[in-house]
Design an enzyme around this catalytic site. Structure first.
Site, mmCIF file in Angstrom:
data_model
loop_
_atom_site.group_PDB
_atom_site.id
_atom_site.type_symbol
_atom_site.label_atom_id
_atom_site.label_comp_id
_atom_site.label_asym_id
_atom_site.label_seq_id
_atom_site.Cartn_x
_atom_site.Cartn_y
_atom_site.Cartn_z
ATOM 1 N N PHE A 224 0.846 -1.202 0.000
ATOM 2 C CA PHE A 224 0.000 0.000 0.000
ATOM 3 C C PHE A 224 0.878 1.247 0.000
ATOM 4 C CE2 PHE A 224 -3.254 2.932 1.841
ATOM 5 C CZ PHE A 224 -4.179 2.791 0.819
ATOM 6 N N LYS B 253 7.177 -5.216 -12.084
ATOM 7 C CA LYS B 253 7.901 -5.797 -13.231
ATOM 8 C C LYS B 253 8.564 -7.126 -12.890
ATOM 9 C CE LYS B 253 10.104 -1.906 -12.921
ATOM 10 N NZ LYS B 253 9.307 -0.842 -12.392
ATOM 11 N N GLY C 71 11.866 13.387 -6.845
ATOM 12 C CA GLY C 71 11.140 12.129 -6.623
ATOM 13 C C GLY C 71 11.178 11.199 -7.822
ATOM 14 N N GLU D 47 15.143 6.808 -7.137
ATOM 15 C CA GLU D 47 15.111 6.189 -5.810
ATOM 16 C C GLU D 47 16.322 6.665 -5.000
ATOM 17 O OE1 GLU D 47 12.868 3.915 -4.825
ATOM 18 O OE2 GLU D 47 11.841 3.926 -6.743
ATOM 19 N N LYS E 218 11.837 -4.130 -18.371
ATOM 20 C CA LYS E 218 10.799 -3.790 -19.360
ATOM 21 C C LYS E 218 11.085 -4.463 -20.699
ATOM 22 C CE LYS E 218 9.954 0.298 -16.695
ATOM 23 N NZ LYS E 218 10.418 1.642 -16.355
ATOM 24 N N GLY F 92 4.879 7.783 -11.642
ATOM 25 C CA GLY F 92 4.042 8.748 -10.922
ATOM 26 C C GLY F 92 2.867 8.065 -10.250
HETATM 27 N N1 LIG Z 1 6.065 4.540 -8.361
HETATM 28 C C1 LIG Z 1 5.952 4.442 -9.685
HETATM 29 O O1 LIG Z 1 5.842 5.446 -10.385
HETATM 30 C C2 LIG Z 1 5.936 3.090 -10.344
HETATM 31 C C3 LIG Z 1 5.789 3.012 -11.737
HETATM 32 C C4 LIG Z 1 5.700 1.753 -12.361
HETATM 33 C C5 LIG Z 1 5.792 0.611 -11.589
HETATM 34 N N2 LIG Z 1 5.964 0.709 -10.235
HETATM 35 C C6 LIG Z 1 6.024 -0.534 -9.443
HETATM 36 O O2 LIG Z 1 4.840 -0.631 -8.654
HETATM 37 C C7 LIG Z 1 5.148 -1.271 -7.401
HETATM 38 C C8 LIG Z 1 4.771 -0.355 -6.255
HETATM 39 O O3 LIG Z 1 5.508 0.842 -6.374
HETATM 40 P P1 LIG Z 1 5.394 2.002 -5.285
HETATM 41 O O4 LIG Z 1 6.067 3.177 -5.865
HETATM 42 O O5 LIG Z 1 3.993 2.103 -4.817
HETATM 43 O O6 LIG Z 1 6.316 1.381 -4.129
HETATM 44 P P2 LIG Z 1 6.299 1.727 -2.567
HETATM 45 O O7 LIG Z 1 5.778 3.102 -2.341
HETATM 46 O O8 LIG Z 1 7.624 1.340 -2.035
HETATM 47 O O9 LIG Z 1 5.180 0.735 -1.990
HETATM 48 C C9 LIG Z 1 5.335 -0.661 -1.908
HETATM 49 C C10 LIG Z 1 4.810 -1.096 -0.550
HETATM 50 O O10 LIG Z 1 4.733 -2.528 -0.505
HETATM 51 C C11 LIG Z 1 5.291 -2.962 0.731
HETATM 52 N N3 LIG Z 1 5.771 -4.331 0.637
HETATM 53 C C12 LIG Z 1 7.017 -4.803 0.354
HETATM 54 N N4 LIG Z 1 7.030 -6.133 0.375
HETATM 55 C C13 LIG Z 1 5.772 -6.537 0.682
HETATM 56 C C14 LIG Z 1 5.165 -7.811 0.886
HETATM 57 N N5 LIG Z 1 5.873 -8.928 0.826
HETATM 58 N N6 LIG Z 1 3.854 -7.848 1.173
HETATM 59 C C15 LIG Z 1 3.139 -6.713 1.300
HETATM 60 N N7 LIG Z 1 3.669 -5.477 1.159
HETATM 61 C C16 LIG Z 1 4.965 -5.390 0.844
HETATM 62 C C17 LIG Z 1 6.412 -1.974 0.960
HETATM 63 O O11 LIG Z 1 6.885 -2.055 2.289
HETATM 64 P P3 LIG Z 1 8.481 -1.836 2.499
HETATM 65 O O12 LIG Z 1 8.691 -0.386 2.361
HETATM 66 O O13 LIG Z 1 8.738 -2.388 3.863
HETATM 67 O O14 LIG Z 1 9.220 -2.620 1.448
HETATM 68 C C18 LIG Z 1 5.731 -0.665 0.608
HETATM 69 O O15 LIG Z 1 4.971 -0.158 1.684
HETATM 70 C C19 LIG Z 1 6.643 -1.598 -7.433
HETATM 71 O O16 LIG Z 1 6.786 -2.934 -7.824
HETATM 72 C C20 LIG Z 1 7.183 -0.627 -8.478
HETATM 73 O O17 LIG Z 1 8.338 -1.107 -9.120
HETATM 74 C C21 LIG Z 1 6.035 1.922 -9.597
#
Ligand SMILES: NC(=O)c1ccc[n+]([C@@H]2O[C@H](COP(=O)([O-])OP(=O)(O)OC[C@H]3O[C@@H](n4cnc5c(N)ncnc54)[C@H](OP(=O)(O)O)[C@@H]3O)[C@@H](O)[C@H]2O)c1
Length: 338
Positions: free
Chosen positions: A9, A123, A204, A207, A222, A320
């Site tokens: 989340f 991914k 932002g 990372e 990708k 984003g």
């Molecule tokens: N942000 C973007 O713009 C973007 C774009 C394309 C794809 N994505 C992908 O979308 C996914 C989410 O991205 P995000 O930016 O939302 O990441 P995020 O803000 O780091 O959120 C991911 C959340 O999942 C939690 N988590 C980790 N392992 C877990 C598990 N085993 N079970 C349940 N929760 C778990 C994390 O906790 P911890 O912090 O403890 O690990 C964190 O709270 C990633 O795979 C990312 O590569 C993101």
């Protein structure tokens, strides 16, 4: 009514939750389906389950202040919880690991084994186990939707799977990492690599550990997904040449500019003259007449080359909160519409 559960989340899941809330939790499907959240599972922020529906307005209002105190449960065995919750669709938006695909593969398998559809932006699982996951989904008669895994909400996967069916695609190449493109763009105005990288972090885009972005691993994931989507081929990570942008100097950029070219980090997948599918990630000199030349800042673009249409270029946001949340939203609507 469609019941959803979030696994992870963070930024992206909250982006989706905001879109759903703004739409008054009614999906714009053929039947205007109501959407209800029955579980949030996050190993860091906490978890919550309620078969009668979670008050997402309250959860999101708190999340904006960094307050996750309403996620009171501490669930460590996430796959088991995924199996047990009564939901129609899981939103897999946890941690990405492109070497093992875990923990997301076990989340997706648990969902499919317990009769749930999957929508995801992660991914990792598709860089290593694309075929296995889609085979399982087929056996279970469930959908796995992955639009957000390649350049977020900008439609690529759905365009490749439907809009370009029959076009005889021979290659896909493009700028699939906003951080690298932002750095290269800033370096053209004379900024050092280090300054541009720290600016990308402040904004932002990058990372805290930017290795995956600047060394090409994010783009590699990708490329591996596109190899499957376009050519039905699982490329092996170790057989793909991967070079990032960290060794490009201001002098290189200056020389490129004086030749009317620009460096771009290009991910490519193509069929060679023997019909073998190949992939690569490397900085390339792009000439002015190329549709990728003008893609600046954190914007992404993919050029799809096909025998019938020639080049089709799709340009848009590559990351984003709202942009990536939208990819999930769109995939949910498609599932509900059947
Ligand atoms: N942000 C973007 O713009 C973007 C774009 C394309 C794809 N994505 C992908 O979308 C996914 C989410 O991205 P995000 O930016 O939302 O990441 P995020 O803000 O780091 O959120 C991911 C959340 O999942 C939690 N988590 C980790 N392992 C877990 C598990 N085993 N079970 C349940 N929760 C778990 C994390 O906790 P911890 O912090 O403890 O690990 C964190 O709270 C990633 O795979 C990312 O590569 C993101």
């Amino acid at each position: 009514m469609v019941k959803i559960m979030y696994v992870g989340f963070g930024i992206v899941s909250q982006g989706l939750a905001e879109i759903i809330l703004e739409a008054h939790s009614i999906l714009p499907t053929l039947k205007k389906t109501e959407i209800q959240t029955v579980a949030i599972l996050d190993t860091m922020k906490g978890s919550k389950m309620d078969a009668n529906g979670i008050n997402m307005q309250e959860i999101l209002a708190n999340a904006q202040k960094g307050d996750y105190s309403l996620l009171t449960e501490n669930i460590l065995d996430v796959p088991k919880a995924i199996q047990e919750v009564q939901a129609d669709i899981i939103i897999e938006a946890s941690f990405t690991d492109i070497k093992t695909g875990q923990p997301a593969i076990s989340h997706i398998e648990a969902a499919l084994h317990s009769g749930k559809h999957v929508v995801t932006t992660n991914k990792g699982p598709f860089a290593v186990a694309y075929e296995e996951i889609f085979k399982l989904a087929k056996e279970r008669n469930k959908t796995v939707a992955i639009e957000g895994t390649v350049i977020s909400g900008t439609p690529i996967i759905n365009v490749l799977n439907t809009g370009l069916l029959g076009a005889q695609i021979t290659a896909v190449s493009g700028i699939m990492n906003g951080t690298s493109n932002y750095i290269l763009t800033e370096m053209e105005s004379g900024m050092s690599y280090e300054k541009a990288l720290s600016q990308a972090q402040e904004l932002g885009y990058a990372e805290a550990d930017p290795t995956s972005d600047v060394e090409g691993l994010d783009t590699l994931a990708k490329v591996l997904i596109l190899g499957n989507v376009v050519f039905n081929t699982q490329l092996l990570q170790e057989e793909i040449e991967v070079n990032g942008i960290s060794k490009i100097t201001l002098a290189d950029i200056k020389e490129a500019t004086s030749n009317n070219m620009r460096y771009k980090l290009i991910g490519q997948v193509w069929k060679d003259s023997q019909g073998k599918v190949q992939g690569a990630v490397r900085p390339k000199l792009v000439p002015m007449e190329d549709s990728l030349y003008g893609i600046s800042g954190a914007t992404n673009a993919l050029k799809i080359t096909s025998s019938i249409l020639g080049d089709t270029t799709i340009i848009g946001a590559g990351a984003g909160k709202t942009e990536t949340g939208f990819a999930l939203y769109n995939d949910i609507i498609s599932i509900v519409n059947g």
